[in-house]
Design a protein around this motif. Sequence first.
Motif, PDB file in Angstrom:
ATOM      1  N   ILE A 190     -16.267   2.293  23.635  1.00  0.00           N
ATOM      2  CA  ILE A 190     -16.480   0.726  24.160  1.00  0.00           C
ATOM      3  C   ILE A 190     -15.681   0.162  23.191  1.00  0.00           C
ATOM      4  CG2 ILE A 190     -18.851   1.372  24.588  1.00  0.00           C
ATOM      5  CD1 ILE A 190     -19.693  -0.278  22.121  1.00  0.00           C
ATOM      6  N   GLY A 191     -14.817   0.383  22.431  1.00  0.00           N
ATOM      7  CA  GLY A 191     -13.903  -0.985  21.661  1.00  0.00           C
ATOM      8  C   GLY A 191     -13.605  -0.265  20.210  1.00  0.00           C
ATOM      9  N   SER A 192     -13.374  -1.389  19.414  1.00  0.00           N
ATOM     10  CA  SER A 192     -13.203  -1.213  18.174  1.00  0.00           C
ATOM     11  C   SER A 192     -13.664  -2.370  17.376  1.00  0.00           C
ATOM     12  CB  SER A 192     -11.626  -0.973  17.733  1.00  0.00           C
ATOM     13  OG  SER A 192     -11.173  -0.739  16.372  1.00  0.00           O
ATOM     14  N   GLN A 193     -13.820  -2.215  15.903  1.00  0.00           N
ATOM     15  CA  GLN A 193     -14.284  -3.121  15.138  1.00  0.00           C
ATOM     16  C   GLN A 193     -15.812  -3.507  15.657  1.00  0.00           C
ATOM     17  OE1 GLN A 193     -13.630  -3.776  12.248  1.00  0.00           O
ATOM     18  NE2 GLN A 193     -13.932  -5.773  11.363  1.00  0.00           N
ATOM     19  N   ILE A 194     -16.504  -2.549  15.795  1.00  0.00           N
ATOM     20  CA  ILE A 194     -18.135  -2.733  16.409  1.00  0.00           C
ATOM     21  C   ILE A 194     -18.883  -2.686  15.163  1.00  0.00           C
ATOM     22  CG2 ILE A 194     -19.630  -1.861  17.969  1.00  0.00           C
ATOM     23  CD1 ILE A 194     -16.986  -2.908  19.258  1.00  0.00           C
ATOM     24  N   PHE A 195     -19.454  -3.819  15.280  1.00  0.00           N
ATOM     25  CA  PHE A 195     -20.743  -3.712  13.899  1.00  0.00           C
ATOM     26  C   PHE A 195     -22.060  -3.260  14.124  1.00  0.00           C
ATOM     27  CE2 PHE A 195     -17.445  -7.100  12.914  1.00  0.00           C
ATOM     28  CZ  PHE A 195     -17.032  -6.486  11.575  1.00  0.00           C
ATOM     29  N   ASP A 196     -22.564  -2.955  15.326  1.00  0.00           N
ATOM     30  CA  ASP A 196     -24.054  -2.594  15.598  1.00  0.00           C
ATOM     31  C   ASP A 196     -23.829  -1.760  16.741  1.00  0.00           C
ATOM     32  OD1 ASP A 196     -24.317  -4.165  18.034  1.00  0.00           O
ATOM     33  OD2 ASP A 196     -24.269  -6.084  16.879  1.00  0.00           O
ATOM     34  N   SER A 197     -25.172  -1.242  16.949  1.00  0.00           N
ATOM     35  CA  SER A 197     -24.981  -0.165  18.133  1.00  0.00           C
ATOM     36  C   SER A 197     -25.928  -0.733  19.509  1.00  0.00           C
ATOM     37  CB  SER A 197     -26.408   0.865  17.521  1.00  0.00           C
ATOM     38  OG  SER A 197     -27.527   0.163  17.661  1.00  0.00           O
ATOM     39  N   SER A 198     -25.765  -2.071  19.641  1.00  0.00           N
ATOM     40  CA  SER A 198     -26.287  -2.691  20.759  1.00  0.00           C
ATOM     41  C   SER A 198     -25.483  -2.199  22.132  1.00  0.00           C
ATOM     42  CB  SER A 198     -26.593  -4.284  20.644  1.00  0.00           C
ATOM     43  OG  SER A 198     -25.281  -4.648  20.288  1.00  0.00           O
ATOM     44  N   GLY A 199     -24.106  -2.087  21.783  1.00  0.00           N
ATOM     45  CA  GLY A 199     -23.106  -1.903  23.083  1.00  0.00           C
ATOM     46  C   GLY A 199     -23.289  -0.600  23.410  1.00  0.00           C
ATOM     47  N   PHE A 200     -23.522   0.317  22.414  1.00  0.00           N
ATOM     48  CA  PHE A 200     -23.596   1.778  22.594  1.00  0.00           C
ATOM     49  C   PHE A 200     -25.100   2.095  23.768  1.00  0.00           C
ATOM     50  CE2 PHE A 200     -21.284   1.841  18.737  1.00  0.00           C
ATOM     51  CZ  PHE A 200     -20.185   2.371  18.912  1.00  0.00           C
ATOM     52  N   GLU A 201     -25.935   1.227  23.490  1.00  0.00           N
ATOM     53  CA  GLU A 201     -27.283   1.458  24.115  1.00  0.00           C
ATOM     54  C   GLU A 201     -26.852   1.411  25.672  1.00  0.00           C
ATOM     55  OE1 GLU A 201     -32.030  -0.036  24.419  1.00  0.00           O
ATOM     56  OE2 GLU A 201     -30.448  -0.913  23.075  1.00  0.00           O
ATOM     57  N   ILE A 202     -26.271   0.362  26.017  1.00  0.00           N
ATOM     58  CA  ILE A 202     -25.915   0.213  27.465  1.00  0.00           C
ATOM     59  C   ILE A 202     -24.994   1.454  28.127  1.00  0.00           C
ATOM     60  CG2 ILE A 202     -25.020  -1.270  29.329  1.00  0.00           C
ATOM     61  CD1 ILE A 202     -25.405  -3.656  27.198  1.00  0.00           C
ATOM     62  N   ALA A 203     -23.774   1.621  27.230  1.00  0.00           N
ATOM     63  CA  ALA A 203     -22.699   2.692  27.585  1.00  0.00           C
ATOM     64  C   ALA A 203     -23.545   4.005  27.642  1.00  0.00           C
ATOM     65  CB  ALA A 203     -21.723   2.471  26.520  1.00  0.00           C
ATOM     66  N   ALA A 204     -24.570   4.375  26.721  1.00  0.00           N
ATOM     67  CA  ALA A 204     -25.105   5.511  26.699  1.00  0.00           C
ATOM     68  C   ALA A 204     -26.052   5.779  27.845  1.00  0.00           C
ATOM     69  CB  ALA A 204     -26.165   5.899  25.399  1.00  0.00           C
ATOM     70  N   LYS A 205     -26.630   4.661  28.245  1.00  0.00           N
ATOM     71  CA  LYS A 205     -27.587   4.980  29.567  1.00  0.00           C
ATOM     72  C   LYS A 205     -26.911   5.372  30.623  1.00  0.00           C
ATOM     73  CE  LYS A 205     -31.013   1.575  28.454  1.00  0.00           C
ATOM     74  NZ  LYS A 205     -31.780   0.060  28.728  1.00  0.00           N
ATOM     75  N   ARG A 206     -25.315   4.449  30.861  1.00  0.00           N
ATOM     76  CA  ARG A 206     -24.747   4.682  31.985  1.00  0.00           C
ATOM     77  C   ARG A 206     -24.032   6.053  32.024  1.00  0.00           C
ATOM     78  NH1 ARG A 206     -22.188  -1.430  32.775  1.00  0.00           N
ATOM     79  NH2 ARG A 206     -24.460  -2.560  32.732  1.00  0.00           N
ATOM     80  N   VAL A 207     -23.675   6.509  31.005  1.00  0.00           N
ATOM     81  CA  VAL A 207     -22.841   7.966  30.836  1.00  0.00           C
ATOM     82  C   VAL A 207     -23.995   9.003  30.795  1.00  0.00           C
ATOM     83  CG1 VAL A 207     -21.417   9.254  29.285  1.00  0.00           C
ATOM     84  CG2 VAL A 207     -21.116   6.953  29.324  1.00  0.00           C
ATOM     85  N   LEU A 208     -25.188   8.907  30.264  1.00  0.00           N
ATOM     86  CA  LEU A 208     -26.016   9.769  30.356  1.00  0.00           C
ATOM     87  C   LEU A 208     -26.730   9.949  31.880  1.00  0.00           C
ATOM     88  CD1 LEU A 208     -28.016   9.466  27.125  1.00  0.00           C
ATOM     89  CD2 LEU A 208     -26.759  11.607  27.902  1.00  0.00           C
ATOM     90  N   ARG A 209     -26.753   8.828  32.511  1.00  0.00           N
ATOM     91  CA  ARG A 209     -27.187   8.904  33.985  1.00  0.00           C
ATOM     92  C   ARG A 209     -26.000   9.844  34.808  1.00  0.00           C
ATOM     93  NH1 ARG A 209     -28.252   2.508  34.783  1.00  0.00           N
ATOM     94  NH2 ARG A 209     -30.254   2.651  33.537  1.00  0.00           N
ATOM     95  N   LEU A 210     -24.680   9.597  34.634  1.00  0.00           N
ATOM     96  CA  LEU A 210     -23.733  10.524  35.122  1.00  0.00           C
ATOM     97  C   LEU A 210     -23.990  11.839  34.776  1.00  0.00           C
ATOM     98  CD1 LEU A 210     -21.155  10.828  36.694  1.00  0.00           C
ATOM     99  CD2 LEU A 210     -19.882  10.074  34.772  1.00  0.00           C
ATOM    100  N   HIS A 211     -24.276  12.067  33.495  1.00  0.00           N
ATOM    101  CA  HIS A 211     -24.301  13.424  32.872  1.00  0.00           C
ATOM    102  C   HIS A 211     -25.384  14.126  33.736  1.00  0.00           C
ATOM    103  CE1 HIS A 211     -24.420  16.329  29.407  1.00  0.00           C
ATOM    104  NE2 HIS A 211     -25.575  16.453  29.650  1.00  0.00           N
ATOM    105  N   ALA A 212     -26.443  13.528  33.946  1.00  0.00           N
ATOM    106  CA  ALA A 212     -27.688  13.973  34.779  1.00  0.00           C
ATOM    107  C   ALA A 212     -27.370  14.137  36.174  1.00  0.00           C
ATOM    108  CB  ALA A 212     -29.264  12.922  34.530  1.00  0.00           C
ATOM    109  N   ARG A 213     -26.674  13.333  36.638  1.00  0.00           N
ATOM    110  CA  ARG A 213     -26.298  13.177  38.124  1.00  0.00           C
ATOM    111  C   ARG A 213     -25.459  14.691  38.425  1.00  0.00           C
ATOM    112  NH1 ARG A 213     -22.858   8.787  41.640  1.00  0.00           N
ATOM    113  NH2 ARG A 213     -22.959  10.102  43.759  1.00  0.00           N
ATOM    114  N   VAL A 214     -24.431  15.032  37.174  1.00  0.00           N
ATOM    115  CA  VAL A 214     -23.638  16.412  37.396  1.00  0.00           C
ATOM    116  C   VAL A 214     -24.484  17.295  37.658  1.00  0.00           C
ATOM    117  CG1 VAL A 214     -22.105  17.530  36.104  1.00  0.00           C
ATOM    118  CG2 VAL A 214     -21.730  15.050  36.445  1.00  0.00           C
ATOM    119  N   ALA A 215     -25.481  17.476  36.745  1.00  0.00           N
ATOM    120  CA  ALA A 215     -26.370  18.567  36.478  1.00  0.00           C
ATOM    121  C   ALA A 215     -27.176  18.536  37.749  1.00  0.00           C
ATOM    122  CB  ALA A 215     -27.398  18.456  35.429  1.00  0.00           C
ATOM    123  N   ASP A 216     -27.495  17.597  38.474  1.00  0.00           N
ATOM    124  CA  ASP A 216     -28.232  17.699  39.588  1.00  0.00           C
ATOM    125  C   ASP A 216     -27.541  18.134  40.860  1.00  0.00           C
ATOM    126  OD1 ASP A 216     -30.695  16.903  38.480  1.00  0.00           O
ATOM    127  OD2 ASP A 216     -30.238  14.553  38.986  1.00  0.00           O
TER     128      ASP A 216
END
Length: 466
Positions: free
Chosen positions: A236-262
């Motif tokens: 998501i970028g560089s010089q990131i100080f917390d995990s909030s941005g990762f939450e949104i990214a993880a949701k969207r990437v994991l949905r794709l991960h699940a879709r690939v399995a389906d």
Amino acid sequence: MSTTHEAGWAHAPGALRGPAWLSPPQDPNALVPLLWSSTAHKRDGDLVVGGVAVADLVAEHNTPAYVLDEDDFRARARAFRDGFAGYDVYYAAKAFISVAVARWVVEEGLHLDVCSNGELTVALRAEVDPARIEYHGNNKTHPELRRAVAVGVGRVVVDSFVEIERLAQISAELDTTQGVMIRVTPGVEAHTHEYIATAHEDQKFGFSITSGDALEAVRRVHDAPGLELLGLHCHIGSQIFDSSGFEIAAKRVLRLHARVADELGVTMPEMDLGGGFGIAYTTQDDPSDPARLASEMTAIVEHECRGLGIAVPRLSIEPGRAIVGPSVCTVYTVGTVKPVTLDGGAVRTYVSVDGGMSDNIRTALYDADYSCTIAARASQAPPVLARVVGKHCEAGDIVVRDEFLPGDIAPGDLLAVPGTGAYCRSMASNYNHALRPPVIAVRDGRARILVRRETEDDLLATDVGV
């Protein structure tokens, strides 16, 4: 409401007070521990790093010089290894790499991320197991990919359909199977500088999830006989100080991960969450502890996987600057001190050093902020607001935009700037035909050169007119 002046912003009332977060220190000699490597301290006014007085280092090696605290580097590497136990942690060669540093990375249990043939060459010279190497980049050429596959890098992060075609062809020619991660852009706006935010869609990296390109890339890799689909990669970028941005990214990437399995019946075994964790350049920065980041990011992934009804893939991260960044300071010699009086009597004190944008381009490139301290004496003078500038023929050649320094700072003083381990030596140049500084490792009272200072012979070595 901003205040303007016909002669420019610097002439406006209050313009020379510095940023709101910067206050005059009670003691301009003191270090702010958050900004420095763990062994750095002052001893009777002398800056000491790794048990070596900077003044003694300069007497032998001159300035400018990058001083790398080996114990600090190793401790930070271990903190990410242990904090992210169960993850694969990839050190970013682009932040800073040398043969010795590549060896330290492996000795402390980390993997290595490279994004050029040159970085791969250093890793191989250091005898890093290719299986621990990830090859990254948005425009990997056919020769670069062929070499990466031939030496057996553990995974290649593909960034375009053209790259998938190249990699499939090379794998077939070499009769081998290459592990592949697919870089995706989840459309997250990280709270960082525009040039180092890398997960929004209008930029050069990755396959868009929302457009469908990411799913198509997965299909193509899965269908290629010589490619092994390992998983999805997001940064998501560089010089990131917390995990909030990762939450949104993880949701969207994991949905794709699940879709690939389906849709494809393929359970990808891995996922790379990227990283780019921040460090403290000034007192306004508040980096997170690796263990805390790990706990929060793991909780995010496990929660999403439960909701999607899928198993948690093997996770990897890329801390970026967070390991080497705080482990290095750059030492300069002051050449001139010039008080400049503006309209209304305001004074800007310009402190010129014997380096500048050739050894640290980040202030000019990203508006990066830095701190500094005098490094070889104690001063009783009251602090003054100063701007540390380099010796290059550019008005934007600024090293430290605003810092309080002792009012008696003078030519010949040594000045040290912390937090210069990441991207400073890596992005250094020969602008004005400057010689790039050495990198000197210090540990237990001893110093050794990791990368020697360039010489004029080095400059002329590629000049075929000589």
